[in-house]
Design a protein around this motif. Structure first.
Motif, PDB file in Angstrom:
ATOM      1  N   ARG A 285     -10.335 -61.577  18.107  1.00  0.00           N
ATOM      2  CA  ARG A 285     -10.510 -60.478  18.800  1.00  0.00           C
ATOM      3  C   ARG A 285      -9.107 -59.815  19.505  1.00  0.00           C
ATOM      4  O   ARG A 285      -8.498 -58.733  19.261  1.00  0.00           O
TER       5      ARG A 285
ATOM      6  N   LEU B 296      -6.547 -56.819  18.625  1.00  0.00           N
ATOM      7  CA  LEU B 296      -6.274 -55.877  19.494  1.00  0.00           C
ATOM      8  C   LEU B 296      -4.891 -55.616  19.990  1.00  0.00           C
ATOM      9  O   LEU B 296      -4.346 -54.429  20.247  1.00  0.00           O
TER      10      LEU B 296
ATOM     11  N   ASP C 143     -15.178 -55.119  13.039  1.00  0.00           N
ATOM     12  CA  ASP C 143     -16.165 -54.319  13.601  1.00  0.00           C
ATOM     13  C   ASP C 143     -17.453 -54.627  13.857  1.00  0.00           C
ATOM     14  O   ASP C 143     -18.070 -54.239  14.718  1.00  0.00           O
TER      15      ASP C 143
ATOM     16  N   GLU D 133     -17.007 -56.092  17.783  1.00  0.00           N
ATOM     17  CA  GLU D 133     -17.169 -54.907  18.519  1.00  0.00           C
ATOM     18  C   GLU D 133     -18.233 -54.781  18.846  1.00  0.00           C
ATOM     19  O   GLU D 133     -18.635 -54.458  19.873  1.00  0.00           O
ATOM     20  N   ARG D 134     -19.183 -54.516  17.758  1.00  0.00           N
ATOM     21  CA  ARG D 134     -20.607 -54.241  18.175  1.00  0.00           C
ATOM     22  C   ARG D 134     -21.343 -55.201  19.027  1.00  0.00           C
ATOM     23  O   ARG D 134     -22.106 -55.056  19.911  1.00  0.00           O
TER      24      ARG D 134
ATOM     25  N   TYR E  56     -19.604 -57.195  21.010  1.00  0.00           N
ATOM     26  CA  TYR E  56     -19.168 -56.906  22.457  1.00  0.00           C
ATOM     27  C   TYR E  56     -19.768 -56.014  23.205  1.00  0.00           C
ATOM     28  O   TYR E  56     -19.916 -55.959  24.476  1.00  0.00           O
TER      29      TYR E  56
END
Length: 304
Positions: A14, A18, A70, A73-74, A76
């Motif tokens: 991640r 980012l 994706d 992120e969900r 997190y």
């Protein structure tokens, strides 16, 4: 279940996604660039897919990498919500408390107090049961509540008990009754009745019986009831005299009723019961503080 090592893999992935570079991801994580590279290699090996195309020291995400991001992120977002909830619990701002209170304190004293508690702890759910003292003792012994308020004595173990209140019972007399002008009442005065008395299932009944026997006074009760609130309401209607607990006396205070000290003093012995194995609950402690403050204010209003 994802291991701690795998969580590091996903955190490294991640961070690189980012920042756009392995060096940027390493800086974000506070790790060395080679360490982050090894985490990425391991993640690709475990998943069996290529997440980056590596050319001349640069990494380019593959379509699979974007799909994986994706999902991460969900995850997190869920973790952040979990951390926020845990933080509120640590501060006592969430969660739930369960209490059980005897009717004398549960009909008016606690409900009115919960209005103030709600202002300070709006996110804490309170499960509030009004039960007879024997049931509260049972629940405390079986660790089912955060705390309880019950009248002594107790027969079980498994909880700590401490005195919450031992203020005396008080006489409630209709305002137009011949005894209403007296400064104190004794057992002999209750012969004038009509007397609203306790049923044999109430601890106060036995204490009053002893007081009457010691004074050689024979009482013929016109009415019997289980709750102070019911007795007080009957006094308010002019039906008769009652000896009730001090909390109901003050909380239900009405111009049609005169409160008069009763002698001998019979303590309304209420203990706070805290289960031994129940975990600490900051919200429960805060509610207890409010209860103690209100108790002191209320008892200061009793006639001496």
């Amino acid at each position: 279940m994802i291991s701690t090592l795998n969580l590091l893999h996903y955190a490294a992935f991640r961070a690189v996604m980012l920042t756009g570079t392995v060096s940027g991801g390493a800086e974000l994580l506070g790790r060395s660039q080679p360490a982050v590279s090894r985490l990425l290699d391991k993640l690709e090996y475990e998943l069996g897919v290529s997440l980056f195309e590596r050319r001349k020291g640069k990494v380019t995400p593959t379509p699979v990498a974007n799909l994986l991001l994706d999902e991460i992120e969900r995850a997190y977002v869920s973790l952040e919500a979990l951390n926020s909830f845990a933080s509120r619990l640590a501060k006592g701002e969430g969660g739930e408390i369960s209490i059980a209170v005897m009717p004398a304190l549960g009909i008016t004293f606690i409900p009115r107090l919960l209005a103030d508690f709600r202002k300070q702890w709006p996110r804490t759910k309170v499960t509030f049961s009004v039960r007879l003292s024997a049931k509260i003792e049972e629940w405390a012994a079986s660790q089912q509540i955060d705390f309880g308020l019950a009248e002594t004595p107790f027969r079980r173990s498994g909880f700590h008990s401490e005195i919450f209140s031992d203020a005396p019972y008080i006489a409630a007399v209709p305002r137009d009754h011949p005894l209403a002008d007296r400064s104190h009442l004794q057992p002999v005065h209750l012969r004038e009745g009509p007397l609203i008395y306790w049923t044999p299932f109430v601890s106060a009944r036995h204490l009053l019986d002893q007081a009457f026997q010691s004074s050689s006074v024979k009482i013929d009760a016109a009415y019997e009831t289980t709750f102070s609130a019911s007795a007080y309401e009957m006094v308010k209607q002019g039906i008769g005299i009652a000896i009730i607990d001090p909390y109901t006396a003050i909380e239900q205070l009405d111009d049609n009723v005169k409160l008069i000290p009763f002698a001998p003093k019979i303590p309304f012995n209420v203990d706070l019961l805290r289960p031994e194995m129940r975990t600490a609950n900051p919200a429960a402690d805060a509610l207890l503080e409010l209860m103690a403050e209100k108790r002191d204010r209320l008892l200061a209003q009793l006639p001496l």
